[in-house]
Write an enzyme that holds these catalytic residues in place. Structure first.
Site, PDB file in Angstrom:
ATOM      1  N   GLY A   1       0.765  -1.112   0.110  1.00 45.03           N
ATOM      2  CA  GLY A   1      -0.044  -0.117  -0.422  1.00 45.03           C
ATOM      3  C   GLY A   1       0.920   1.336  -0.013  1.00 45.03           C
TER       4      GLY A   1
ATOM      5  N   VAL B   1       8.121  -3.081  -4.376  1.00 40.53           N
ATOM      6  CA  VAL B   1       9.508  -2.997  -4.033  1.00 40.53           C
ATOM      7  C   VAL B   1       9.816  -4.483  -5.705  1.00 40.53           C
ATOM      8  CG1 VAL B   1      11.085  -5.153  -3.218  1.00 40.53           C
ATOM      9  CG2 VAL B   1       8.909  -3.908  -2.059  1.00 40.53           C
TER      10      VAL B   1
ATOM     11  N   ASP C   1       3.567  -5.557  12.550  1.00 37.37           N
ATOM     12  CA  ASP C   1       2.196  -6.420  11.399  1.00 37.37           C
ATOM     13  C   ASP C   1       2.987  -7.607  11.089  1.00 37.37           C
ATOM     14  OD1 ASP C   1       0.949  -6.041   9.317  1.00 37.37           O
ATOM     15  OD2 ASP C   1       2.351  -4.998   7.920  1.00 37.37           O
TER      16      ASP C   1
END
Length: 566
Positions: A22, A26, A143
């Site tokens: 989001g 990469v 996360d």
């Protein structure tokens, strides 16, 4: 639009996209300076113009660059480039250069079938090992989820994406204060779901959720919306993994239950305790680690010894007063007994005061805490002196490194900035330099096979040069920049010379037939002859026309020479 790959700051080449989140994308990349493959995280263009997001992105690099551990994806570099749009708008684009990890995401390992209990515990232990290190370095991940954990072909667990990690000292940061939800609802801790301040125990809760999913194939709480899932984290008790799998022992259920406790104080106090409980569970014994302390007990731990002792003394005196008050209705003692009682009380009181004073003096004499200095990239001799002067005991360990010069410090354990007692042992990891590896045999392999062999040997593919060869088919390696068996630093780029599968055919018209055929044979081509009776013959016979035009032709082709015989 140019097909040339984009190069950031003249050093980092952007290759194919390998992931998108989001906040950033990469890319597989290549460090042209050091000659190694890397992963490059580039902030999304629509967010790059927002100063707040760019600040968050820079903080990610700063937090992650402080950590160097086998279970954590390394961060090599960070920078900021710009992109100019057709309308002339210039947008800054921060980027981070990271270790390129090859392996399988844990979310893909789970698939349709849960893992074995042993594999689930092993992967969770790898996650907890990373958290044990990061928490000690002052960083909370926030996360932890299967999509942020990878297992390499060698079985090494790698925790990725500290993109939403914050320093533990940033205690004012809560979920409710951010402009976007941090983490994923299925792996939220209850305090994250409620928008409360979180600490390292939130990561342990998320690790417990991952362990549950590894054992059962799904998270403990599921719902139609993130809000519904977050509500379950706050208010509902999870099921036991053994309810869904008969081979999960009850002792594993107990570990999962404690990790998923709603109250952080009821969970494991740290990652080390969680790991210990898992290790004990695999052996079939209950963990010796005591239950997590209650808030009151935590406060007691923070009190100085003299304060606790003074409190205990005061409580004893209050009990003594109460006892005397309850016995005052007894007949009055004689004067002698009064004096004896007074003397005994005085002696006891003096002894208690002396003990309290001694305890205070002893507490004051305790070695004060010291902060571990930052000696990374410093020569070991100098680093050892710095640590000794700071009051620490130094223990040296050798470790190969591709980024730190031989003899210099890679990292310390405890990490720099950690507060430890004077005299505590600090393990110093000293670089032995880049590990040396032998160059494998590459000649005769296809380019793809050679690339795979280089990767498996810990080397990288360098520049590839095309060269004509009359006997080698297209893509065959003709030679390498380093001979097979030569020892070179790990990560070295090996340049290859690869066959084109073609040869350069010259213009042979006007050559004698014998000379033309000899030339074709030298090129590995097959000569053939056809006669033309419409033109006048010459002596000796010469070539009038070739069936193949001059230029690059496939090897071992047949070239027909037309000769005048009229």
């Amino acid at each position: 639009m140019s097909d040339e790959p984009r190069v950031l700051d003249g050093r980092y080449r952007l290759d194919e996209l390998i992931g998108r989140g989001g906040m950033a994308s990469v890319y597989r990349g290549y460090d042209v300076t050091l000659g190694r493959e890397v992963a490059i995280k580039l902030l999304a263009r629509e967010l790059a113009s927002d100063d707040g997001f760019r600040t968050r992105f820079r903080l990610e690099a700063q937090s992650a660059s402080r950590m160097s551990h086998p279970t954590i994806v390394r961060v090599y570099d960070a920078g900021e480039t710009t992109t100019t749009f057709p309308d002339g708008t210039v947008v800054p684009e921060p980027y981070i250069v990271m270790e390129l990890v090859r392996g399988t995401l844990v979310k893909d390992l789970i698939g349709d079938e849960p893992l074995s209990v042993e594999d689930a515990v092993r992967i969770t232990d790898g996650i907890l090992e990373a958290l044990q290190y990061s928490h000690r370095a002052g960083v909370i991940h926030r996360d932890i989820k299967p999509g942020n954990v990878m297992v390499t072909p060698t079985g090494q667990v790698k925790v990725m994406d500290f993109g939403i990690a914050r320093a533990v000292s940033d205690g004012s940061s809560t979920v409710a204060e951010t402009t976007q939800i941090l983490g994923t609802a299925s792996y939220f801790s209850p305090e994250q779901a409620k928008g409360e301040t979180v600490d390292a125990r939130a990561d342990l809760y998320s690790a417990g959720v991952v362990l549950f999913e590894l054992l059962t194939g799904h998270p403990p709480f599921r719902g139609d919306t993130p809000v519904a899932v977050a509500y379950q984290h706050v208010s509902e008790a999870p099921a036991a993994p053994s309810d869904e799998r008969d081979d999960v022992p009850p002792i594993i259920d107990a570990v999962v239950s404690r990790a998923l406790a709603k109250d952080p104080f009821d969970r494991f106090p740290d990652a080390a305790a969680f790991r210990g409980a898992l290790a004990s569970a695999l052996r079939g014994v209950a963990s010796d680690e005591p239950p997590a302390p209650t808030p009151t007990e935590v406060s007691d731990v923070l009190f100085a010894p003299s304060t606790r002792e003074a409190t205990a003394t005061a409580q004893s005196l209050r009990r003594l007063s109460t006892t005397r008050a309850t016995t005052r209705t007894s007949p009055a003692p004689t004067t002698l007994w009064i004096w004896i009682g007074t003397a005994i009380a005085a002696v006891v009181l003096i002894a208690v005061l002396a003990w309290v004073i001694a305890a205070r003096a002893g507490a004051g004499a305790e070695a004060p805490p010291h902060t571990v200095p930052d000696v990374a990239q410093v020569a070991f001799t100098k680093a050892s002196g710095t640590l000794s002067e700071a009051g620490f005991t130094v223990q040296q360990r050798a470790e190969a490194s591709t980024t730190v010069a031989s003899g210099n410090v890679i990292r310390t354990d405890p990490a720099a900035g950690t507060v430890s007692a004077q005299g505590a042992t600090v393990v110093v990891y000293v670089s032995t330099g880049v590990p040396m590896v032998p160059v494998p045999t590459l000649q005769g392999l296809s380019q793809d096979a050679a690339t795979s062999v280089l990767t498996n040997a810990g080397l990288a593919l360098g520049a590839v040069t095309q060269q004509d060869d009359p006997t080698a088919k297209s893509g065959t390696v003709l030679s390498a920049s380093s001979a097979a068996g030569t020892n070179v630093p790990a990560g070295t780029s090996i340049a290859l010379v690869v066959a084109t599968g073609k040869v350069a055919l010259p213009d042979l018209t006007g050559f004698t037939v014998s000379a033309a055929e000899s030339q074709l044979q030298k090129l590995g081509l097959t000569p053939a002859q056809t006669n033309d009776q419409t033109c006048t013959a010459s002596k000796p016979p010469t070539v009038k026309v070739m069936s193949v035009a001059p230029g690059e032709v496939p090897i071992q082709s047949t070239v027909t020479l037309t000769v005048c015989v009229g």
